[in-house]
Each structure stands twice: as structure tokens, then as C-alpha cells.
Design a protein around this motif. Sequence first.
Motif, PDB file in Angstrom:
ATOM      1  N   ALA A  95       0.823  -1.267  -0.101  1.00  0.00           N
ATOM      2  CA  ALA A  95       0.057  -0.025  -0.232  1.00  0.00           C
ATOM      3  C   ALA A  95       0.983   1.275  -0.166  1.00  0.00           C
ATOM      4  CB  ALA A  95      -0.943   0.167   1.142  1.00  0.00           C
ATOM      5  N   GLY A  96       1.879   1.150   0.884  1.00  0.00           N
ATOM      6  CA  GLY A  96       3.013   2.304   0.727  1.00  0.00           C
ATOM      7  C   GLY A  96       3.775   2.661  -0.589  1.00  0.00           C
ATOM      8  N   LEU A  97       3.932   1.567  -1.386  1.00  0.00           N
ATOM      9  CA  LEU A  97       4.312   1.772  -2.593  1.00  0.00           C
ATOM     10  C   LEU A  97       3.375   2.176  -3.379  1.00  0.00           C
ATOM     11  CD1 LEU A  97       6.492  -1.571  -2.993  1.00  0.00           C
ATOM     12  CD2 LEU A  97       7.317   0.780  -2.856  1.00  0.00           C
ATOM     13  N   ALA A  98       2.348   2.025  -3.426  1.00  0.00           N
ATOM     14  CA  ALA A  98       1.114   2.591  -4.236  1.00  0.00           C
ATOM     15  C   ALA A  98       1.042   3.987  -3.806  1.00  0.00           C
ATOM     16  CB  ALA A  98      -0.171   1.795  -4.029  1.00  0.00           C
ATOM     17  N   GLN A  99       1.084   4.317  -2.522  1.00  0.00           N
ATOM     18  CA  GLN A  99       1.093   5.760  -2.208  1.00  0.00           C
ATOM     19  C   GLN A  99       1.901   6.619  -2.780  1.00  0.00           C
ATOM     20  OE1 GLN A  99       1.075   5.188   2.188  1.00  0.00           O
ATOM     21  NE2 GLN A  99      -1.107   4.994   2.510  1.00  0.00           N
ATOM     22  N   ALA A 100       3.162   6.120  -2.477  1.00  0.00           N
ATOM     23  CA  ALA A 100       4.415   6.780  -3.013  1.00  0.00           C
ATOM     24  C   ALA A 100       4.400   7.086  -4.339  1.00  0.00           C
ATOM     25  CB  ALA A 100       5.721   6.080  -2.727  1.00  0.00           C
ATOM     26  N   SER A 101       3.979   5.862  -5.322  1.00  0.00           N
ATOM     27  CA  SER A 101       3.768   5.904  -6.729  1.00  0.00           C
ATOM     28  C   SER A 101       2.605   7.121  -7.245  1.00  0.00           C
ATOM     29  CB  SER A 101       3.661   4.754  -7.235  1.00  0.00           C
ATOM     30  OG  SER A 101       4.629   3.698  -7.228  1.00  0.00           O
ATOM     31  N   SER A 102       1.784   7.153  -6.532  1.00  0.00           N
ATOM     32  CA  SER A 102       0.818   8.158  -6.752  1.00  0.00           C
ATOM     33  C   SER A 102       1.056   9.424  -6.733  1.00  0.00           C
ATOM     34  CB  SER A 102      -0.484   8.092  -5.902  1.00  0.00           C
ATOM     35  OG  SER A 102      -0.218   8.401  -4.612  1.00  0.00           O
ATOM     36  N   LEU A 103       2.238   9.763  -6.060  1.00  0.00           N
ATOM     37  CA  LEU A 103       2.846  11.103  -5.909  1.00  0.00           C
ATOM     38  C   LEU A 103       3.139  11.914  -7.343  1.00  0.00           C
ATOM     39  CD1 LEU A 103       5.130  10.808  -2.744  1.00  0.00           C
ATOM     40  CD2 LEU A 103       3.432  12.426  -3.185  1.00  0.00           C
ATOM     41  N   ALA A 104       3.698  10.791  -8.133  1.00  0.00           N
ATOM     42  CA  ALA A 104       4.131  11.313  -9.579  1.00  0.00           C
ATOM     43  C   ALA A 104       2.781  12.106 -10.384  1.00  0.00           C
ATOM     44  CB  ALA A 104       4.654  10.345 -10.218  1.00  0.00           C
ATOM     45  N   ALA A 105       1.545  11.370 -10.056  1.00  0.00           N
ATOM     46  CA  ALA A 105       0.314  11.938 -10.676  1.00  0.00           C
ATOM     47  C   ALA A 105      -0.311  13.080  -9.949  1.00  0.00           C
ATOM     48  CB  ALA A 105      -0.519  10.629 -10.825  1.00  0.00           C
TER      49      ALA A 105
END
Length: 212
Positions: free
Chosen positions: A31-41
Motif C-alpha cells: 500500500a505504501g508503494l502505491a501511495q508513493a507512486s501516486s505522488l507522480a500523478a
Amino acid sequence: MPSTIYLVRHAESAHNVSKDFSLRDPGLTEAGLAQASSLAASFPALSSVAAVLASPLTRTLETALAGFGAILVSSKHDGGGSANLILDPDLQERSDLPCDTGSDAASLKARFPALDFSSLAPQWFVKEGANAADGDAVKARAQAVRQRLGQLVRALEERQGGGRQDVVVVTHGVFMKFLVEDGSIDLPKAGWKAFRIGEREEGGGVALVPVE
């Protein structure tokens, strides 16, 4: 236009979920990796970022790479970007619990082979002396980071001439309170807030002023 400093809290890590604070330098959950990846968007100004400063703990490095890897000069997520990744041990979390204690450079290199850890002192993660968990030591670390941010921003503003001159700082929830000198700041995991460089009202030095 003055530079903007975006303070980013790391995404959800394993100890945030398990509450097992004996875990040494834990990484992000799925879930944390998904949260971090969403920063780019969701991030408002990736094209204006000239530098990404990160605490060298695993969870902050993973947040920086997942969220901003596409704009970094060199990372396993390299997208041909032009922002430099700067590892700053002074950004590490306050406490001396295992979960807030970093790993040695060799261990980090094994986990992040594309990154350069040569700037880290051999004992950068030992919570003694300048890195101790007591309030005075953490305040001093925070002041040192603010001073360096002030110098970096001035250099970027002079050199870039309106181009890439913003800075991202990926750090931890408690240390962030010391960095902005505001005990009420409590960003969500992978949350961010914009600041600009200012002057402290008492004692002089650099302050981080929220962008309203």
C-alpha cells in the motif's frame, strides 16, 4: 518567482502497520508503494523540481524513488530527468528505536544498487552525538538542514533563471515538526506541503514558511 520547497512524508511502511518498532529500517508496504507512486500523478510541479533531498532510511528512499524517480538524473526508475537525488542523514527520524535507525551503506547499496551511497559516513545511522534522539540534538540537525536548504535555493535561483528551481524533501513525521518548527504539522503518509525560505523571527537563521 521564489523557489518552493515541498516537504513530503514517507509512505506507509511495515512498522506503521504492524506496530512492531523492533523492525530495523523497514521498507514500504505494498500500500505504501502505491501511495508513493501516486505522488507522480498528484504532485503539482514535477517539471520545476531541481533536487530531491531524502533521508537515507529505506522507507524514505523507496518513497523518493517511487514518487520522483522519473525526474531523477540517476535511479533505477530513470526517465531521463534532470533532478539530483541528495542523501541527507540529517533528515533521518528522531527516535533511536530500531525502526528509526538506518542501515549501513553496504546494505543500502545491496538494496538500491543504482544509487550512490559514498557520501554517507560509516556510522551515519548511530543515534549518538549529533544524531542523538534528544531534543537539542534534533533541533540542531533541523537548523542545519534549513541552512543548507537556504543555500541550495539561493544557488538554484541564481543559476536557473526561472527554470527548475524547486526542491523536494522526503523525510519523517516527527523530524518534520522540528524542521518547520511547528509541532502541529501532521501530514498523512505520502502527504506533502509547500514552503518557501524565510527568516526566523527569533534568533535569526533560515525559516520554512508555509505557502498559503
